[in-house]
Every structure is written in C-alpha cells, then in structure tokens.
Design a protein around this motif. Structure first.
Motif, PDB file in Angstrom:
ATOM      1  N   GLU A 208       0.833  -1.207   0.000  1.00  0.00           N
ATOM      2  CA  GLU A 208       0.000   0.000   0.000  1.00  0.00           C
ATOM      3  C   GLU A 208       0.868   1.258   0.000  1.00  0.00           C
ATOM      4  OE1 GLU A 208      -3.473   2.157   2.741  1.00  0.00           O
ATOM      5  OE2 GLU A 208      -2.488   0.331   3.434  1.00  0.00           O
ATOM      6  N   LEU A 209       1.913   1.270   0.835  1.00  0.00           N
ATOM      7  CA  LEU A 209       2.829   2.409   0.865  1.00  0.00           C
ATOM      8  C   LEU A 209       3.526   2.597  -0.473  1.00  0.00           C
ATOM      9  CD1 LEU A 209       4.528   1.910   4.360  1.00  0.00           C
ATOM     10  CD2 LEU A 209       2.934   3.728   3.726  1.00  0.00           C
ATOM     11  N   GLN A 210       3.964   1.495  -1.063  1.00  0.00           N
ATOM     12  CA  GLN A 210       4.694   1.582  -2.321  1.00  0.00           C
ATOM     13  C   GLN A 210       3.788   2.025  -3.467  1.00  0.00           C
ATOM     14  OE1 GLN A 210       6.363  -2.400  -2.364  1.00  0.00           O
ATOM     15  NE2 GLN A 210       8.239  -1.718  -1.353  1.00  0.00           N
ATOM     16  N   ALA A 211       2.558   1.520  -3.518  1.00  0.00           N
ATOM     17  CA  ALA A 211       1.620   1.948  -4.564  1.00  0.00           C
ATOM     18  C   ALA A 211       1.288   3.424  -4.412  1.00  0.00           C
ATOM     19  CB  ALA A 211       0.355   1.103  -4.504  1.00  0.00           C
ATOM     20  N   ARG A 212       1.098   3.860  -3.173  1.00  0.00           N
ATOM     21  CA  ARG A 212       0.788   5.280  -2.948  1.00  0.00           C
ATOM     22  C   ARG A 212       1.946   6.168  -3.410  1.00  0.00           C
ATOM     23  NH1 ARG A 212      -3.184   7.042   0.081  1.00  0.00           N
ATOM     24  NH2 ARG A 212      -3.330   5.074   1.255  1.00  0.00           N
ATOM     25  N   TYR A 213       3.165   5.692  -3.188  1.00  0.00           N
ATOM     26  CA  TYR A 213       4.322   6.483  -3.594  1.00  0.00           C
ATOM     27  C   TYR A 213       4.432   6.573  -5.114  1.00  0.00           C
ATOM     28  CZ  TYR A 213       9.020   8.433  -3.338  1.00  0.00           C
ATOM     29  OH  TYR A 213      10.110   9.250  -3.452  1.00  0.00           O
ATOM     30  N   ILE A 214       4.114   5.486  -5.810  1.00  0.00           N
ATOM     31  CA  ILE A 214       4.157   5.503  -7.274  1.00  0.00           C
ATOM     32  C   ILE A 214       3.199   6.546  -7.824  1.00  0.00           C
ATOM     33  CG2 ILE A 214       3.573   4.183  -9.345  1.00  0.00           C
ATOM     34  CD1 ILE A 214       4.710   1.710  -7.923  1.00  0.00           C
ATOM     35  N   VAL A 215       1.959   6.576  -7.323  1.00  0.00           N
ATOM     36  CA  VAL A 215       0.985   7.527  -7.872  1.00  0.00           C
ATOM     37  C   VAL A 215       1.346   8.965  -7.498  1.00  0.00           C
ATOM     38  CG1 VAL A 215      -0.842   5.802  -7.938  1.00  0.00           C
ATOM     39  CG2 VAL A 215      -0.630   7.277  -5.933  1.00  0.00           C
ATOM     40  N   GLN A 216       2.122   9.131  -6.430  1.00  0.00           N
ATOM     41  CA  GLN A 216       2.592  10.478  -6.084  1.00  0.00           C
ATOM     42  C   GLN A 216       3.716  10.931  -7.005  1.00  0.00           C
ATOM     43  OE1 GLN A 216       3.700  10.029  -1.969  1.00  0.00           O
ATOM     44  NE2 GLN A 216       1.602  10.265  -1.209  1.00  0.00           N
ATOM     45  N   ARG A 217       4.550   9.993  -7.457  1.00  0.00           N
ATOM     46  CA  ARG A 217       5.715  10.353  -8.254  1.00  0.00           C
ATOM     47  C   ARG A 217       5.420  10.498  -9.745  1.00  0.00           C
ATOM     48  NH1 ARG A 217      10.958  10.102  -6.214  1.00  0.00           N
ATOM     49  NH2 ARG A 217      11.363  10.974  -8.280  1.00  0.00           N
ATOM     50  N   VAL A 218       4.402   9.825 -10.236  1.00  0.00           N
ATOM     51  CA  VAL A 218       4.070   9.922 -11.659  1.00  0.00           C
ATOM     52  C   VAL A 218       2.694  10.567 -11.788  1.00  0.00           C
ATOM     53  CG1 VAL A 218       5.557   8.104 -12.533  1.00  0.00           C
ATOM     54  CG2 VAL A 218       3.344   7.484 -11.600  1.00  0.00           C
ATOM     55  N   GLN A 219       2.681  11.793 -12.273  1.00  0.00           N
ATOM     56  CA  GLN A 219       1.462  12.600 -12.268  1.00  0.00           C
ATOM     57  C   GLN A 219       0.885  12.840 -13.658  1.00  0.00           C
ATOM     58  OE1 GLN A 219      -0.199  13.881  -9.566  1.00  0.00           O
ATOM     59  NE2 GLN A 219       1.169  12.753  -8.211  1.00  0.00           N
ATOM     60  N   GLU A 220       1.541  12.356 -14.705  1.00  0.00           N
ATOM     61  CA  GLU A 220       1.072  12.637 -16.060  1.00  0.00           C
ATOM     62  C   GLU A 220      -0.317  12.037 -16.287  1.00  0.00           C
ATOM     63  OE1 GLU A 220       5.538  12.841 -16.298  1.00  0.00           O
ATOM     64  OE2 GLU A 220       4.025  11.683 -15.230  1.00  0.00           O
ATOM     65  N   PRO A 221      -1.082  12.620 -17.196  1.00  0.00           N
ATOM     66  CA  PRO A 221      -2.444  12.121 -17.434  1.00  0.00           C
ATOM     67  C   PRO A 221      -2.495  10.789 -18.167  1.00  0.00           C
ATOM     68  CG  PRO A 221      -1.947  13.951 -18.910  1.00  0.00           C
ATOM     69  CD  PRO A 221      -0.816  13.875 -17.935  1.00  0.00           C
ATOM     70  N   THR A 222      -1.486  10.493 -19.003  1.00  0.00           N
ATOM     71  CA  THR A 222      -1.491   9.245 -19.769  1.00  0.00           C
ATOM     72  C   THR A 222      -0.299   8.402 -19.348  1.00  0.00           C
ATOM     73  OG1 THR A 222      -2.476  10.433 -21.639  1.00  0.00           O
ATOM     74  CG2 THR A 222      -1.580   8.236 -22.078  1.00  0.00           C
ATOM     75  N   ILE A 223      -0.590   7.299 -18.663  1.00  0.00           N
ATOM     76  CA  ILE A 223       0.461   6.455 -18.083  1.00  0.00           C
ATOM     77  C   ILE A 223       0.169   5.006 -18.403  1.00  0.00           C
ATOM     78  CG2 ILE A 223       1.591   5.711 -15.941  1.00  0.00           C
ATOM     79  CD1 ILE A 223       0.722   8.365 -14.686  1.00  0.00           C
TER      80      ILE A 223
END
Length: 324
Positions: A208-223
C-alpha cells in the motif's frame, strides 16, 4: 545493551541507513540509446510487453523476436507497430558492480539456476533503447537485478526512484515516449512480495505504501504501468484500491482478466498487470493478453520464467490541435 547481550535495532530504524547497505552493493544505472529509435512515431498504436523475467531467466530475445515475426498477430500484435518492454527482475552483470559483496543483497535460491540473459546485451541485440536501474545485488554474485524499460521509440525524461523500503530495496523506472502526437509516460515497477517478520509479514501494508508512492511520483495524465504488484489477495488489497482511485484500469474500458494466474509456480496467483491511466482521453482502446508458451499452459516455466509475459496493444485517439 539488552540483558541478552545484543544491541537491538529499533523496528523503525532510519530507512536511509538500511538503504545505503543495498545501494553500495549494486552497479550503475544504464542508459542506452539505439541508433534506429523512432522519433515522434506517427503510428497511433503501441505494443507493450510487461514481464517479470525471473532474474534474467526469461528468454526475452525469443519473445520479442516472436512478436516481431508476427506470431501474435491474431492477438492484435501487428509486428510493424512500435514496441516497448517493461521488465521486472532484469539481470545485469558488468564491471560497475563491486566484485566483492559489501552490503545487503537479494537471495538466490537453488532453483534459480540456468542461463540468464543480460538486459544490456539483450537490448543491443534487439536494437532497442534501454533504461535500467538496479534494485539489489544477486547474493554474492557480481550481478544485480532491477527494473528496465526497452523501447523502439526514442526515450525521453527517464528517471528512477526508490520505493518506500519494506523488505528489500525496490527501484521503479519511468520514461516518456511520444507516439501519434501524444506523450505517454511508461513505468516499470515491482512491489515487495512480503513484509518483515511479524504482523506485517504478508506485506499488504508495505505494498500500500509503495503503490501510494508511485501515484505520487508519476502525475502525467497518460500512463502505462507494467508491474509485478505481488497482490496476494488480488483486488482486495489496499494497493489495488489506491491505483484504481488514481485512474489506473486494467483495460480501457476496464475489464477483468480472463486468466486465473500470471505467476506460474505455486500458489498460482494473478501478480502481474498492465494498467493504463487515461485522464486526457488519449487512449481509445487497450487490450491486454497473457502469453503462454504451451497452448494448454503446461510445463515448469513460461519462456524460461516463473511468470507469464503480458502483451498489450494500446490504440490512441487522433491527436487534437492542443496535443500536436
């Protein structure tokens, strides 16, 4: 000092101290630009292969060659389309790795023997650009493993970032490609399969911590995220909820995979995903398929790995005037 004669380490020891022991034991990241990389490719579709190659035992060159030869054309994999590969547990051995272990390392099991493809050599052989970042050393051996992005398209704005430390050091790799006038952010990641000994051993809190960190670090609209998420409880895990709440879906529109496992050993679980975030409507359709070496899914391995490869075709909308 405690009564038993040992100096006990606090449960929440400074993670930077612990990470240092992992960092000093691996080699340097690799950036390799293929001379034939396509720039600003005009096709409006992209093939994405995501695969945990089990510390290089997956036969990457064979699978990519089969895609290019049209073996999976009936699954929508037009061999003329650009391809990107999102690898987990890629293997690398070169002289940047300390010859003698000096810190923490990932374990190597007796079963983990056999030929290993070096990801740098594979990228050169396939004529693909490469971005590789090591996560951990392979035991006492002068080699390491980590995540990688290989691409027939020109790769830009690439970087790597460490995930929150749970059990082992994990480094995600991300880069941008431009196709059909759209900017697409690529991410290859590998979450921890379990946590430290104790109540968190199953690792759901760490993921959960790692997934939350990924979505914080990659903010582009198309991923496009290719990952071994290690979700032992599947979509019941908090990590899945975080990804879904942040716009990541299995396909566009979202659907349930028709297969019951991607991890080919026991217990057979769905651990591997290609997820798409489509916040600006760039993606018209995304279709993901599991590749099987045997038509009845038999055999001890799948193209040498203990994970199935996932192959996605992503079709983009015609670019708008604002995106051109």
């Amino acid at each position: 000092m405690a009564a038993d004669g040992f100096t006990h380490i606090r449960e929440h020891e400074d993670p930077q101290r612990r990470l240092h022991a992992w960092r000093q034991n691996v080699g340097a990241p690799v950036a390799l630009d293929a001379s034939g990389s396509q720039t600003g490719a005009t096709p409006s579709s992209l093939l994405v292969l995501s695969w945990n190659v089990w510390i290089g035992r997956g036969r990457l060159r064979e699978v990519v060659s089969r895609i290019r030869n049209g073996d999976y054309r009936n699954q929508g994999a037009d061999p003329d389309l650009p391809i990107v590969v999102l690898l987990q547990e890629a293997f690398r051995s070169d002289d940047t790795i300390p010859p003698v272990p000096t810190g923490a390392a990932g374990r190597i099991l007796v079963a983990q023997t056999g030929p290993q493809e070096d990801v740098v050599e594979a990228a050169r052989s396939l004529g693909l650009s490469l971005r590789y970042a090591p996560s951990m050393r392979n035991g006492a051996l002068p080699s390491d493993r980590g995540n990688a992005i290989l691409s027939s398209l020109q790769v830009d704005d690439a970087h790597a970032f460490e995930l929150p430390l749970v059990l082992q050091r994990r480094v995600a790799v991300t880069a941008q490609v431009i196709i059909g006038g759209w900017k697409v952010r690529l991410v290859s990641a590998h979450l921890d399969p379990r946590g430290p000994p104790g109540p968190q051993w199953f690792g759901a809190t760490g993921r959960e911590l790692q997934a939350r960190y990924i979505v914080q670090r990659v903010q582009e609209p198309t991923i496009v995220l290719g990952a071994d998420l290690n979700l032992g409880r599947g979509r019941y895990e908090p990590a899945w909820r975080i990804l879904a709440e942040n716009g990541f879906t299995f396909e566009v529109p979202a659907s349930t995979p028709p297969w019951r496992h991607t991890f080919h050993a026991l217990p057979r679980l769905v651990l591997d995903y290609v997820l798409v975030r489509n916040r600006e409507g760039a993606v018209r359709q995304a279709r993901v398929r599991r590749l099987d070496e045997h038509p009845l899914d038999r055999g001890a391995r799948v193209f040498g790995s203990d994970h199935h490869p996932l192959l996605a075709r992503i079709d983009l909308q015609p670019p708008t005037r604002e995106t051109q």
